[in-house]
Design an enzyme around this catalytic site. Structure first.
Site, PDB file in Angstrom:
ATOM      1  N   ASP A 184       0.899  -1.142   0.000  1.00  0.00           N
ATOM      2  CA  ASP A 184       0.000   0.000   0.000  1.00  0.00           C
ATOM      3  C   ASP A 184       0.937   1.190   0.000  1.00  0.00           C
ATOM      4  OD1 ASP A 184      -1.571   2.197   0.610  1.00  0.00           O
ATOM      5  OD2 ASP A 184      -3.001   0.990   1.747  1.00  0.00           O
ATOM      6  N   HIS A 185       1.137   1.784  -1.177  1.00  0.00           N
ATOM      7  CA  HIS A 185       2.251   2.737  -1.300  1.00  0.00           C
ATOM      8  C   HIS A 185       2.070   3.947  -0.373  1.00  0.00           C
ATOM      9  CE1 HIS A 185      -0.450   4.811  -4.093  1.00  0.00           C
ATOM     10  NE2 HIS A 185       0.239   5.879  -3.813  1.00  0.00           N
ATOM     11  N   HIS A 247      -5.841   2.761   1.253  1.00  0.00           N
ATOM     12  CA  HIS A 247      -5.039   3.886   1.738  1.00  0.00           C
ATOM     13  C   HIS A 247      -5.679   4.595   2.940  1.00  0.00           C
ATOM     14  CE1 HIS A 247      -3.085   3.028  -1.915  1.00  0.00           C
ATOM     15  NE2 HIS A 247      -3.849   3.752  -2.708  1.00  0.00           N
TER      16      HIS A 247
END
Ligand code: NAD
Length: 498
Positions: A184-185, A247
């Site tokens: 999950d950047h 996110h």
């Protein structure tokens, strides 16, 4: 330059010819190389179906680095050194025989290098290929070596609880959880990581970080762009799946989690999943009162007319996919009882911004006349994730002058003004962590499933009740009116940075 020691590493990039590899992965690895984080012995193997030679593949990647790297145009000598470790292997992920070719390459490095390498299979391909790739990797002799074989899985991780569970089951059948790195950047972003430093390295905030002092929390992730060329993908996904389930909930966990005992991956992830488990799951009534969805129509952005979502390329002309979602959540535990967490995300909004706003309660008794401040806004802590990277604490202060006039002011910590060094890209942090074997910033299987479980009732309800009056907000606005009403009925408003 770094003094972190990473072991010899092979990065196998499935989808090496794709957009993600060009824009994010290779520039990130190049910057890690420039800063001395890459081990002495490393190799990057790009995999794809296109007919490239090593030279033409590398030339393409150089174009990407020149365009997208935070360090700007590549340095000639550094690039020559870095790119001498890159090679291209034409493969089809569906073709079993091609995995033998990959294995030969691994064997070759293993024979040449000083010690057996860490092998990272990065799945930068469409999610429908995850199962076939994983099943084929299982047949490689290195797959079961939990100490040195890892697999990085890109988003989206499933499209609902059931598919996420299936994918988890398939992966766990082949790999140990400690080999699986679900990206999950957002978790790699500096300001998101700083949330933990801010909360748990300062004594000041923890005592007031609860329902006794905090009135409500907002997490707002807005984009000014539309779906661009991802219309086909996005139309099957929507804001809830694309942004909120992953996110936003991950950021919420960092705001709401209990202090971990230490900074170990398992410990931190246990505390985060506790938050998801404590979040109130909605029934039909709660969905009606606590959620809002929207879809953008046409509008004007900086003097230019832009199309509505349904007119975008790849999007169904009668699409009911949401490009905006707002939800009022509750966390049923001691710390957060009755503190609303308002979250929202949307495309084609007035501003690109990701902020967390924590609003504290009113003073218990006001000693100043009501009209002595131009705005009696309450204390608020604003953590801006992007584009501005800052933390602001809003307080009331006396304005200079002979009378007691107050006004709200900000105490500001701004990354740009404080540090001279560039902040690394999220992918640099995450790719380095994958090499180090640190899973703290990656999602564990149960986190993903619990997050899906939480939003399933909303997803299902929105899918069943398809007839909705879309579009319901115009491009360059702050989303549908109902989203304002969602928060206004509690006496608050969505916070935005000027
Ligand atoms: P892309 O379409 O640009 O690239 C897909 C890659 O898959 C190409 O390299 C293609 O050659 C390869 N491929 C397709 N079929 C293949 C086959 N049969 N055998 C071998 N290779 C095959 O996609 P992308 O934008 O790079 O996205 C890749 C993954 O990353 C997706 O899961 C996406 O959701 C995720 N992701 C992308 C971004 C982004 O900014 N692009 C951001 C976040 C997540």
């Amino acid at each position: 330059k770094s003094n972190i020691k990473t072991k010899p590493t092979i990065y196998m990039i499935f989808g090496g010819t794709g957009d993600l590899a060009e824009r994010k992965l290779i520039p990130a690895l190049y910057n890690l190389f420039l800063e001395g984080y890459m081990p002495k012995e490393f190799a990057i193997i790009g995999l794809g179906r296109t007919d490239y030679t090593n030279e033409s593949f590398i030339k393409n990647l150089l174009g990407g680095v020149n365009k997208f790297s935070r360090s700007g145009k590549a340095d000639k000598d550094q690039w020559a050194d870095f790119s001498s470790r890159i090679s291209y292997l034409r493969t089809d992920v569906n073709n079993e025989g091609d995995y033998a070719k990959m294995e030969q390459v691994i064997d070759k490095y293993e024979a040449e290098w000083s010690e057996p390498p860490v092998i990272i299979h990065y799945l930068a391909v469409a999610p429908n290929f995850f199962p076939i790739i994983a099943s084929n990797l299982a047949k490689m002799k290195s797959a079961g070596d939990a100490e040195r074989t890892r697999v990085v899985i890109e988003k989206p991780f499933g499209r609902d609880l059931e598919t996420a569970k299936e994918l988890n089951a398939l992966l766990r059948n082949i790999f140990d959880e400690k080999q699986i790195y679900r990206i999950d950047h957002y978790l790699g972003k500096e300001t998101v990581q700083n949330m933990m430093a801010f909360r748990f390295a300062n004594a000041l905030f923890e005592p007031i970080w609860n329902r006794n002092f905090i009135e409500h929390v907002q997490i707002s992730v807005t984009e000014d762009i539309g779906v661009e060329d991802r219309g086909g993908y996005y139309d099957g996904s929507g804001a809830l799946r694309d942004m909120l389930q992953n996110h936003i909930l991950q950021v919420l966990c960092l705001v709401a989690m209990e202090p971990p005992v230490n900074f170990d991956a398992e410990e931190v992830r246990n505390r985060k999943v506790d938050v998801l488990r404590a979040m109130r799951k909605f029934g039909p009534e709660e969905i009606r009162f606590n959620t809002v969805r929207g879809q953008y129509g046409e509008g004007w952005v900086k003097g230019e007319k832009v199309e509505g979502y349904r007119q975008e390329q790849g999007v169904n002309k009668e699409s009911n996919t949401e490009t905006f979602a707002a939800i009022k959540f509750f966390i049923d535990n001691w710390r957060w009882q009755n503190v609303p967490f308002y979250v929202r995300t949307g495309k084609r909004m007035h501003q690109k911004s990701s902020i967390i706003s924590i609003q504290f309660k009113d003073v218990p008794h006001l000693i100043f006349p009501n009209n002595s401040s131009e705005s009696w806004q309450q204390n608020r802590l604003i953590i801006s994730i992007q584009p501005e990277m800052s933390i602001r604490l809003q307080v009331q202060a006396k304005r200079p002058g002979l009378d007691m006039t107050l006004n709200p002011v900000d105490m500001v910590f701004n990354y740009d003004g404080t540090y001279e060094t560039d902040t690394p890209e999220a992918y640099e942090t995450l790719l380095l962590d994958a090499m180090k074997g640190d899973q703290t910033l990656f999602m564990r299987g149960d986190q993903v499933e619990t997050a899906w479980d939480l939003i399933m009732p909303v997803l299902e309800s929105w899918e069943v009740k398809k007839s909705i009056n879309f579009p319901n907000y115009s491009a360059d606005s702050w989303g549908p009116e109902a989203a304002e009403a969602l928060i206004a009925k509690d006496g608050f408003h969505w916070f935005t940075l000027p």
